[in-house]
Scaffold this motif. Structure first.
Motif, PDB file in Angstrom:
ATOM      1  N   ASP A  20     -34.415 -13.654  -7.109  1.00  0.00           N
ATOM      2  CA  ASP A  20     -33.209 -12.847  -6.918  1.00  0.00           C
ATOM      3  C   ASP A  20     -32.554 -12.473  -8.242  1.00  0.00           C
ATOM      4  OD1 ASP A  20     -32.366 -15.332  -7.682  1.00  0.00           O
ATOM      5  OD2 ASP A  20     -31.015 -15.681  -5.990  1.00  0.00           O
ATOM      6  N   GLN A  21     -33.292 -12.615  -9.333  1.00  0.00           N
ATOM      7  CA  GLN A  21     -32.757 -12.326 -10.670  1.00  0.00           C
ATOM      8  C   GLN A  21     -33.294 -10.981 -11.175  1.00  0.00           C
ATOM      9  OE1 GLN A  21     -34.110 -15.050 -13.663  1.00  0.00           O
ATOM     10  NE2 GLN A  21     -33.023 -14.038 -15.325  1.00  0.00           N
ATOM     11  N   PRO A  22     -32.399 -10.017 -11.485  1.00  0.00           N
ATOM     12  CA  PRO A  22     -32.874  -8.735 -12.021  1.00  0.00           C
ATOM     13  C   PRO A  22     -33.372  -8.887 -13.451  1.00  0.00           C
ATOM     14  CG  PRO A  22     -30.465  -8.789 -11.963  1.00  0.00           C
ATOM     15  CD  PRO A  22     -30.938 -10.049 -11.301  1.00  0.00           C
ATOM     16  N   LEU A  23     -34.450  -8.178 -13.778  1.00  0.00           N
ATOM     17  CA  LEU A  23     -35.031  -8.204 -15.109  1.00  0.00           C
ATOM     18  C   LEU A  23     -35.147  -6.778 -15.643  1.00  0.00           C
ATOM     19  CD1 LEU A  23     -37.939 -10.789 -14.600  1.00  0.00           C
ATOM     20  CD2 LEU A  23     -35.658 -11.219 -15.521  1.00  0.00           C
ATOM     21  N   GLN A  24     -35.251  -6.656 -16.957  1.00  0.00           N
ATOM     22  CA  GLN A  24     -35.317  -5.350 -17.593  1.00  0.00           C
ATOM     23  C   GLN A  24     -36.710  -5.090 -18.142  1.00  0.00           C
ATOM     24  OE1 GLN A  24     -32.701  -3.062 -17.708  1.00  0.00           O
ATOM     25  NE2 GLN A  24     -34.290  -1.672 -18.433  1.00  0.00           N
ATOM     26  N   GLY A  25     -37.338  -4.000 -17.692  1.00  0.00           N
ATOM     27  CA  GLY A  25     -38.648  -3.604 -18.198  1.00  0.00           C
ATOM     28  C   GLY A  25     -38.524  -2.452 -19.187  1.00  0.00           C
ATOM     29  N   GLU A  26     -39.648  -2.063 -19.744  1.00  0.00           N
ATOM     30  CA  GLU A  26     -39.694  -0.951 -20.698  1.00  0.00           C
ATOM     31  C   GLU A  26     -40.545   0.159 -20.084  1.00  0.00           C
ATOM     32  OE1 GLU A  26     -41.455  -0.060 -25.179  1.00  0.00           O
ATOM     33  OE2 GLU A  26     -41.020  -2.117 -24.553  1.00  0.00           O
ATOM     34  N   ALA A  27     -39.928   1.326 -19.812  1.00  0.00           N
ATOM     35  CA  ALA A  27     -40.586   2.388 -19.066  1.00  0.00           C
ATOM     36  C   ALA A  27     -41.090   3.503 -19.984  1.00  0.00           C
ATOM     37  CB  ALA A  27     -39.642   2.965 -18.026  1.00  0.00           C
ATOM     38  N   THR A  28     -42.228   4.079 -19.601  1.00  0.00           N
ATOM     39  CA  THR A  28     -42.752   5.288 -20.249  1.00  0.00           C
ATOM     40  C   THR A  28     -43.010   6.320 -19.143  1.00  0.00           C
ATOM     41  OG1 THR A  28     -45.023   4.439 -20.108  1.00  0.00           O
ATOM     42  CG2 THR A  28     -43.812   4.027 -22.149  1.00  0.00           C
ATOM     43  N   VAL A  29     -42.669   7.601 -19.442  1.00  0.00           N
ATOM     44  CA  VAL A  29     -42.797   8.684 -18.469  1.00  0.00           C
ATOM     45  C   VAL A  29     -43.809   9.697 -18.985  1.00  0.00           C
ATOM     46  CG1 VAL A  29     -41.591  10.482 -17.182  1.00  0.00           C
ATOM     47  CG2 VAL A  29     -40.408   8.339 -17.730  1.00  0.00           C
ATOM     48  N   GLU A  30     -44.799  10.013 -18.146  1.00  0.00           N
ATOM     49  CA  GLU A  30     -45.831  10.987 -18.498  1.00  0.00           C
ATOM     50  C   GLU A  30     -45.707  12.195 -17.556  1.00  0.00           C
ATOM     51  OE1 GLU A  30     -50.715  11.412 -18.656  1.00  0.00           O
ATOM     52  OE2 GLU A  30     -49.769   9.542 -17.979  1.00  0.00           O
ATOM     53  N   GLU A  31     -45.517  13.386 -18.146  1.00  0.00           N
ATOM     54  CA  GLU A  31     -45.419  14.602 -17.325  1.00  0.00           C
ATOM     55  C   GLU A  31     -46.813  15.158 -17.086  1.00  0.00           C
ATOM     56  OE1 GLU A  31     -42.978  18.834 -17.083  1.00  0.00           O
ATOM     57  OE2 GLU A  31     -42.705  17.492 -18.802  1.00  0.00           O
ATOM     58  N   LEU A  32     -47.094  15.501 -15.817  1.00  0.00           N
ATOM     59  CA  LEU A  32     -48.426  15.976 -15.452  1.00  0.00           C
ATOM     60  C   LEU A  32     -48.408  17.491 -15.282  1.00  0.00           C
ATOM     61  CD1 LEU A  32     -49.211  13.128 -12.877  1.00  0.00           C
ATOM     62  CD2 LEU A  32     -49.799  13.214 -15.314  1.00  0.00           C
ATOM     63  N   TYR A  33     -48.436  17.995 -14.086  1.00  0.00           N
ATOM     64  CA  TYR A  33     -48.444  19.425 -13.799  1.00  0.00           C
ATOM     65  C   TYR A  33     -47.419  19.702 -12.705  1.00  0.00           C
ATOM     66  CZ  TYR A  33     -51.132  17.653  -9.882  1.00  0.00           C
ATOM     67  OH  TYR A  33     -51.522  16.931  -8.782  1.00  0.00           O
ATOM     68  N   ASP A  34     -46.975  20.961 -12.608  1.00  0.00           N
ATOM     69  CA  ASP A  34     -46.011  21.357 -11.578  1.00  0.00           C
ATOM     70  C   ASP A  34     -44.828  20.406 -11.507  1.00  0.00           C
ATOM     71  OD1 ASP A  34     -47.522  23.558 -10.887  1.00  0.00           O
ATOM     72  OD2 ASP A  34     -48.587  22.516  -9.273  1.00  0.00           O
ATOM     73  N   ARG A  35     -44.366  19.979 -12.679  1.00  0.00           N
ATOM     74  CA  ARG A  35     -43.218  19.068 -12.771  1.00  0.00           C
ATOM     75  C   ARG A  35     -43.453  17.757 -12.015  1.00  0.00           C
ATOM     76  NH1 ARG A  35     -38.837  23.107 -10.674  1.00  0.00           N
ATOM     77  NH2 ARG A  35     -40.702  23.930  -9.648  1.00  0.00           N
ATOM     78  N   MET A  36     -44.684  17.288 -12.079  1.00  0.00           N
ATOM     79  CA  MET A  36     -45.059  15.982 -11.515  1.00  0.00           C
ATOM     80  C   MET A  36     -45.070  14.951 -12.643  1.00  0.00           C
ATOM     81  SD  MET A  36     -45.835  16.420  -8.208  1.00  0.00           S
ATOM     82  CE  MET A  36     -47.083  15.239  -7.761  1.00  0.00           C
ATOM     83  N   PHE A  37     -44.764  13.691 -12.282  1.00  0.00           N
ATOM     84  CA  PHE A  37     -44.614  12.658 -13.303  1.00  0.00           C
ATOM     85  C   PHE A  37     -45.291  11.357 -12.865  1.00  0.00           C
ATOM     86  CE2 PHE A  37     -41.029  15.525 -13.627  1.00  0.00           C
ATOM     87  CZ  PHE A  37     -40.952  15.787 -14.993  1.00  0.00           C
ATOM     88  N   THR A  38     -45.797  10.625 -13.867  1.00  0.00           N
ATOM     89  CA  THR A  38     -46.273   9.255 -13.673  1.00  0.00           C
ATOM     90  C   THR A  38     -45.424   8.340 -14.556  1.00  0.00           C
ATOM     91  OG1 THR A  38     -48.539   9.788 -13.029  1.00  0.00           O
ATOM     92  CG2 THR A  38     -48.170   7.643 -14.044  1.00  0.00           C
ATOM     93  N   VAL A  39     -44.882   7.280 -13.975  1.00  0.00           N
ATOM     94  CA  VAL A  39     -44.000   6.358 -14.702  1.00  0.00           C
ATOM     95  C   VAL A  39     -44.647   4.982 -14.720  1.00  0.00           C
ATOM     96  CG1 VAL A  39     -41.695   5.327 -14.828  1.00  0.00           C
ATOM     97  CG2 VAL A  39     -41.975   7.673 -13.962  1.00  0.00           C
TER      98      VAL A  39
END
Length: 394
Positions: A148-167
């Motif tokens: 039940d403890q929130p943790l902080q991760g490190e995110a990277t965002v990759e833009e694909l096509y037609d404004r689609m994204f992979t995170v």
């Protein structure tokens, strides 16, 4: 799934629409106080979808839901990304009126992919877990929980096509033995989905926890009786080796060790000392101590001045020796030395003063004597010469 901002062009009203890919969008053109003017709906390319209740466009996904003088309501099924854009509600007045409905297509991410750098982690070490939300529109937000403890991760965002994204989000954490079996949860936050998550249970290896239990006797350990101790050790993996030893001394020759049990019969005071159980596994080792004090046969309670008890146990999970408070010992020694120095000074002054007085009296007897014999007599018995010399020793 409809969300809208209210737009108005004079008497013509419509709404923006957000819809999940593959679902159905509802487009509404509403007229206030219509004077029999014609309503029509156009697509983003300004092609007529519906003119009143007639559909000139040959796309059967558009269906008439309701038509009246005050409303044109059209559904668009199986929405795709190509349907996204600005739709036009048009009212044939003089001049013509238009209102605009923007359709936004939401694409939910695929099932979250949860991967860890290693499946099994030893306590005190760091591990890394990654969570990936693929192919969404808009980009997803990833949150982490450990229990039940929130943790902080490190995110990277990759833009694909037609404004689609992979995170992709990476979580690094240092584990303890308490984390064994605790769930680490990756939560995907996206407007197209709810309660979208994946979880992994941590598997943590840790060195043994050791405890010595006295099986017999229940009370004091007395001469002539038997002693039975059991060493309980738990770790992950389970301890592969358990050893008994006597600290700073030889083990009693007739002591019997059976697995994790220690048995000593016919106790006597020569057996007094600290007995240690040491358990080890692949992660490390730990121990617990039992201090044995053998009492006389007739003893019913420990002497009031003693602080030693027969069943005292001292667990050292990290194998560190007992620490002595050197500051306290140093303070006691300093006080004792200071007191001895003061005593020596006082005694020195006392003896020096009495020695000076003796020589003064002896000299006093010799001053008034005519010869040596008279000097001795005067020194021993004293005299009444009014011209007595007084001499003081300082």
């Amino acid at each position: 799934m409809l969300h809208g901002s209210h737009l108005q062009g004079q008497n013509l009203v419509t709404n923006n629409v957000s819809v999940v890919e593959g679902e159905t969008a509802i487009i509404s053109c509403r007229v206030k106080n219509n004077d029999d003017s014609v309503i029509q709906l156009l697509n983003p390319n300004r092609q007529t979808i519906y003119f009143r209740d007639v559909r000139p466009l040959k796309d059967s996904r558009f269906q008439l839901v309701n038509f009246s003088d005050n409303e044109l309501l059209v559904s668009l099924s199986n929405v795709s990304l190509s349907d996204e854009g600005r739709y036009v509600c048009q009212l044939y007045t003089d001049p013509p009126q238009e209102a605009y409905a923007d359709i936004t297509v939401l694409v939910p991410p695929g099932n979250p992919i949860l991967e860890s750098r290693e499946e099994i982690v030893s306590e005190g070490n760091e591990t890394e877990i990654t969570c990936t939300a693929m192919g969404s529109k808009p980009a997803s937000t990833i949150k982490w929980m450990k229990g039940d403890q929130p943790l902080q991760g490190e995110a990277t965002v990759e833009e694909l096509y037609d404004r689609m994204f992979t995170v992709t989000s990476r979580l690094r954490l240092t584990v303890s033995k308490e984390d064994d079996g605790v769930a680490v949860i990756c939560i995907i936050d996206h407007p197209a989905v709810k309660d979208f998550q994946a979880q992994k249970y941590l598997e943590v290896q840790y060195k043994p926890e050791v405890q010595i239990v006295v099986e017999f006797p229940e009370g004091l350990t007395r001469e002539g009786e038997n002693l039975e101790l059991t060493c309980r050790a738990k770790g992950k993996p389970q301890p592969h080796q358990i050893n008994w030893l006597k600290v700073d001394d030889d083990f009693p020759s007739h002591a019997v060790i059976t697995g994790s049990d220690l048995f000593i019969e016919n106790l006597n005071k020569s057996f007094n000392g600290t007995y240690r159980c040491v358990a080890s596994n692949l992660v490390g080792e730990a121990y617990d101590d039992y201090i044995l004090y053998v009492y006389d046969v007739l003893t019913t309670t420990p002497p009031p001045t003693t602080t030693t008890i027969s069943a005292f146990q001292d667990s050292r999970a990290d194998g560190a020796p007992q620490k002595i408070d050197h500051a306290v010992i140093g303070g006691i020694v300093a006080v004792v030395v200071f007191a001895m120095l003061c005593l020596l000074i006082v005694l020195g002054r006392y003896f020096a003063r009495h020695k000076g007085t003796y020589f003064t009296h002896e000299a006093k007897g010799a001053d008034d004597a005519a010869d040596a014999d008279t000097a001795i007599i005067n020194a021993e018995g004293g005299h009444n010469n009014s011209d007595d010399k007084k001499e003081y020793y300082i």
